[in-house]
Design an enzyme around this catalytic site. Structure first.
Site, short mmCIF file in Angstrom:
data_model
loop_
_atom_site.label_atom_id
_atom_site.label_comp_id
_atom_site.label_asym_id
_atom_site.label_seq_id
_atom_site.Cartn_x
_atom_site.Cartn_y
_atom_site.Cartn_z
N PRO A 274 95.27 8.05 93.56
CA PRO A 274 94.08 9.16 93.63
C PRO A 274 94.50 10.90 93.12
CG PRO A 274 94.18 7.87 94.75
CD PRO A 274 95.94 7.93 94.73
N TYR A 316 84.03 20.64 79.72
CA TYR A 316 83.97 19.09 79.95
C TYR A 316 82.33 19.01 79.98
CZ TYR A 316 88.24 18.18 81.38
OH TYR A 316 89.76 18.45 81.78
N CYS A 346 85.62 37.44 77.28
CA CYS A 346 84.80 37.94 76.39
C CYS A 346 84.25 36.03 75.38
CB CYS A 346 85.35 38.26 75.16
SG CYS A 346 85.40 39.98 76.73
N1 LLP Z 1 97.32 9.04 87.13
C1 LLP Z 1 97.48 8.98 85.69
C2 LLP Z 1 98.16 8.17 85.64
C3 LLP Z 1 96.41 10.14 85.38
O1 LLP Z 1 96.76 10.15 84.02
C4 LLP Z 1 95.96 11.19 86.49
C5 LLP Z 1 95.09 11.43 85.86
C6 LLP Z 1 95.23 10.83 87.46
C7 LLP Z 1 96.79 9.12 87.90
C8 LLP Z 1 94.53 10.73 88.73
O2 LLP Z 1 93.12 11.22 88.14
P1 LLP Z 1 91.89 10.88 89.04
O3 LLP Z 1 91.75 9.74 90.37
O4 LLP Z 1 92.11 12.55 89.68
O5 LLP Z 1 90.84 10.56 88.79
N2 LLP Z 1 91.23 17.70 83.83
C9 LLP Z 1 90.28 16.29 83.97
C10 LLP Z 1 90.41 15.29 84.46
C11 LLP Z 1 91.89 14.41 84.13
C12 LLP Z 1 92.74 13.37 84.47
C13 LLP Z 1 93.91 13.54 83.69
N3 LLP Z 1 94.98 11.69 84.24
C14 LLP Z 1 89.06 16.87 85.34
O6 LLP Z 1 88.80 18.25 85.24
O7 LLP Z 1 88.18 16.56 84.93
#
Ligand code: LLP
Length: 417
Positions: A274, A316, A346
């Site tokens: 996570p 997003y 800008c």
């Molecule tokens: N494991 C893998 C292989 C991933 O690609 C990701 C996130 C995670 C774990 C962690 O995911 P989380 O628990 O944080 O949901 N920039 C976007 C989120 C992109 C997530 C990419 N991968 C945002 O700001 O919402």
């Protein structure tokens, strides 16, 4: 949920007045609560304790060394996606046997460095990548443990840019390809192909898609076991959603309750990665109102943080709560006015929030953009030649600068005449 609370009409992080931080360190400023961060790690750890999983904090959410160190100290491993994240991970003092490495585009050099540092597992996303890791491991005279990332083709309800487990996504391989890899694993003598990895998306608020994906893979693991393939590790990824506005995401406990019984039916050890769940609510972006601009159609609060500091709203359409550091600015509801909170960049897409109600925002006043501990600083840039913000960690009544503000000189540091 977090340790940013009002006391006597002033917003505090743990025992420190936010205003004091703004005055001492300047704005824009990322402020983290160590307690909120560590508490969220513990929530996952405790919810899953019957499985004794390896929890690898996903560094892409926030790769600040001090922040990662606080988690590593509690026993967390790290999930990395690049040579750069490996470099930073090593600076946290994490045991390299607790590092897992995903990414569709690991280069030969990145693979070699990771193998040399004895990382735990590569999460492999394609056949050519598997061949590359085998080749590099052979050259180094090593046998490297890897997991195959499978795309379970489930549809989590989240933003299309952050779903990752569908057939049409670039991530992982389909079940058929994975089956072929496992059955022909002898083709890769320098690999120990001993794990399966999934990650179906991010900001997923309900347990159902996880259950579906984990069930599908559990059946597959049992099938492989019957065929004599021993799966030692099942990495169920990250993706747990958090509260930004009025979401009602599953808690760590509810998540565990839904998936632990399925995971108990397979022999494999469990890995979680996570990011957002651990870091998201632990941070805020503190900003100052530079001008209040009233037009015929709208009121704008022009602040000193922009889409280069926090890109999620622009990229997003993400919602982040914006709170006045002095809660008095809320006033009585009859006096509320609507404001778009916009940055100095800008681009018309440069906004942090739209149509938010405040009582008369004033020039010079501080605002807190909430829940920006994950994918906040880590996605920031220098667009419009803006130095990136500083970061501060609060721990009880103490606060510490954990990244200095960039200077103009930093902006040109890598340029050559
Ligand atoms: N494991 C893998 C292989 C991933 O690609 C990701 C996130 C995670 C774990 C962690 O995911 P989380 O628990 O944080 O949901 N920039 C976007 C989120 C992109 C997530 C990419 N991968 C945002 O700001 O919402």
């Amino acid at each position: 949920m977090h340790d940013f609370k009002y006391k006597d009409n002033e917003l505090y992080c743990e025992s420190v007045a936010i205003r004091q931080l703004a005055e001492k360190y300047g704005t824009p400023l990322y402020v983290y609560s160590r307690k909120t961060l560590v508490d969220h790690y513990k929530k996952i750890r405790d919810a899953f304790k019957s499985l004794r999983p390896l929890i690898c904090f996903s560094m892409k959410a926030n790769s600040n060394i001090t922040l990662c160190k606080a988690l590593v100290k509690e026993g967390s491993g790290l999930d990395i996606v690049s040579g750069g994240e490996l470099y930073i991970a090593l600076k946290t003092g994490v045991a390299t046997k607790k590092i897992v490495y995903a990414s569709v585009g690991k280069t030969e050099k990145e693979i070699e460095t990771a193998i040399r540092h004895h990382i735990f597992l590569f999460n492999v996303e394609s056949l050519p990548e598997l061949e590359m890791i085998d080749k590099v491991a052979a050259r180094l005279g090593r046998r490297q443990a890897v997991a195959i990332r499978i795309n379970p083709d489930v549809r989590p309800k989240t933003h299309k840019y952050i779903t990752t487990g569908r057939k049409e996504n670039k991530f992982g391989v389909d079940m058929e390809t994975a089956r072929g890899i496992f059955m022909n694993r002898a083709r890769f003598p320098h690999l120990n192909i001993c794990g399966i990895h999934i990650h179906i998306g991010s900001q997923i608020v309900d347990a159902q898609p996880f259950v579906k994906a984990i069930e599908t893979i559990s059946v597959f693991i049992n099938e492989l076991e019957r065929k004599g393939v021993n799966i030692r590790w099942f990495n169920i990824g990250g993706g747990l959603g958090i509260i930004y506005s009025n979401e009602r995401p599953q808690t760590a406990e509810e998540y565990a309750k839904a998936v632990v019984p399925i995971l108990k039916k397979v022999k494999a050890g469990v890995i979680l990665e996570p990011g957002r769940f651990i870091a998201g609510n632990s941070g805020i972006l503190l900003t100052r109102v530079v001008y209040v601009k009233e037009t015929a159609t709208k009121n704008f609060a022009v602040v000193d943080a922009g889409m280069n500091d926090l890109t999620r709203p622009s990229l997003y359409g993400a919602y982040h709560d914006v709170l006045p550091v002095r809660s008095a600015s809320y006033g009585s509801s009859s006096e509320l006015r609507s404001y778009d909170i916009v940055g100095p960049i800008c681009e018309s897409g440069d906004f942090l929030a739209k149509g938010r109600k405040f009582i008369d925002l004033k020039q010079g006043e501080f605002l807190a953009v909430m829940s920006t501990g994950a994918y906040g600083f880590s996605m920031s840039s220098n667009y419009n030649a803006r130095p990136r913000p500083a970061e501060v960690m609060v721990d009880g009544k103490h606060h510490k600068l954990i990244r200095r503000r960039e200077t103009y000189r930093d902006l040109v540091r890598t340029e050559l005449p």
